[in-house]
Design an enzyme around this catalytic site. Sequence first.
Site, PDB file in Angstrom:
ATOM      1  N   CYS A  86     144.411 -24.459 110.877  1.00  0.00           N
ATOM      2  CA  CYS A  86     145.040 -25.749 111.123  1.00  0.00           C
ATOM      3  C   CYS A  86     146.299 -25.580 111.966  1.00  0.00           C
ATOM      4  O   CYS A  86     146.223 -25.271 113.139  1.00  0.00           O
ATOM      5  CB  CYS A  86     145.311 -26.465 109.798  1.00  0.00           C
ATOM      6  SG  CYS A  86     145.700 -28.218 110.009  1.00  0.00           S
ATOM      7  N   HIS A 203     140.281 -26.036 106.587  1.00  0.00           N
ATOM      8  CA  HIS A 203     141.033 -25.152 105.686  1.00  0.00           C
ATOM      9  C   HIS A 203     140.103 -24.369 104.766  1.00  0.00           C
ATOM     10  O   HIS A 203     139.807 -24.837 103.657  1.00  0.00           O
ATOM     11  CB  HIS A 203     141.967 -25.992 104.808  1.00  0.00           C
ATOM     12  CG  HIS A 203     143.151 -26.533 105.536  1.00  0.00           C
ATOM     13  ND1 HIS A 203     144.340 -25.862 105.614  1.00  0.00           N
ATOM     14  CD2 HIS A 203     143.330 -27.682 106.234  1.00  0.00           C
ATOM     15  CE1 HIS A 203     145.220 -26.565 106.314  1.00  0.00           C
ATOM     16  NE2 HIS A 203     144.617 -27.678 106.711  1.00  0.00           N
ATOM     17  N   GLU A 205     140.870 -21.819 103.019  1.00  0.00           N
ATOM     18  CA  GLU A 205     141.617 -21.373 101.830  1.00  0.00           C
ATOM     19  C   GLU A 205     141.683 -22.461 100.762  1.00  0.00           C
ATOM     20  O   GLU A 205     141.976 -22.167  99.604  1.00  0.00           O
ATOM     21  CB  GLU A 205     143.027 -20.907 102.242  1.00  0.00           C
ATOM     22  CG  GLU A 205     144.076 -22.003 102.389  1.00  0.00           C
ATOM     23  CD  GLU A 205     143.913 -22.863 103.642  1.00  0.00           C
ATOM     24  OE1 GLU A 205     142.878 -22.755 104.329  1.00  0.00           O
ATOM     25  OE2 GLU A 205     144.829 -23.665 103.918  1.00  0.00           O
TER      26      GLU A 205
END
Lengths: 245, 79
Positions: A86, A203, A205
């Site tokens: 991002c 994302h 994660e």
Amino acid sequence: MKFAVIVFPGSNCDHDAYHAITAVLGHSAELIWHKDTDLKGAHAVILPGGFAHGDYLRTGAMARFSPIMRSVAAFADAGGPVLGICNGFQVLLEAGLLPGAMLRNRDLKFHCEHVHVRVEQTDTPSTLACHRGQVLRLPIAHGEGNYFADADVIARLETNRQIVFRYTDAAGNVDDAANPNGSTAAIAGICNEARNVVGLMPHPERACELILGSCDGLLILQSIVQACRQGHLAGGSKGHALQPA
Amino acid sequence: MRARVFVTLKPSVFDPQGRTIADALHSLGYGTVEDVRQGKYFELDLKTTEAAQAKALAAEVADKLLANPVIESYRIEVD
């Protein structure tokens, strides 16, 4: 193995990445302040999401002047795996480690939702554990994810197979309605020519535990672990010196 | 001297903010506004009295930081 997670003033997904690497994957990670110049022996570097330096001037524009970025550039040049997520992707673009730039989302809205992306290339350290054409369900949260590069650069990205992720529908079809931000060629993520530097808007994660709605992001972090274990890094003899994971 | 740097998206790059502003102006009745391009404006106070030097310096910082050449172009005025 050890990840370095770079912390800029305004980063806000640094702890998400740290949590996914340590608590979920069971590897070590160190948060490294942007004013440091030492990557502390890390085998891979993550530039996390957020709003580095307040995104003043342009998203990611100021972060390239942070002292740590020289070390990140040298690490990338030596073939070490770098993943920009991002805002981290936006930083890589502004730092010139990846080609192109980001524009405002075409509908001017900040998009915070789960989207589907198709893995286009699996010979990068960040996609090694995926299979080609695999559709991942990952969250996005951005206002400026509308990837742009001129036609020559897009053609070069296609020829060199540097488009790593594209926005698709759930079945893996590129469809304008499935493109959340208007990105050229439905680009959600790209790599550099040497393939070791990868940036993506979604994302991974934040998609490493079922309670968060998807575990698909694990594949990307596991890819980096696998790449480091195999020493399968781009850059050939320039490959980053690896310690056993 | 003072240099003024005007940064706008290149003509080939879609400007969704400019488009939205143009649409808003149309809804206000300003049908003669054909298009709007939104940009950024910088004023640089420079320690020089030579216009050519001021312009060159402004162009240098515009290239290095103020504009992203992938998507933006700029125009400079000095006085």
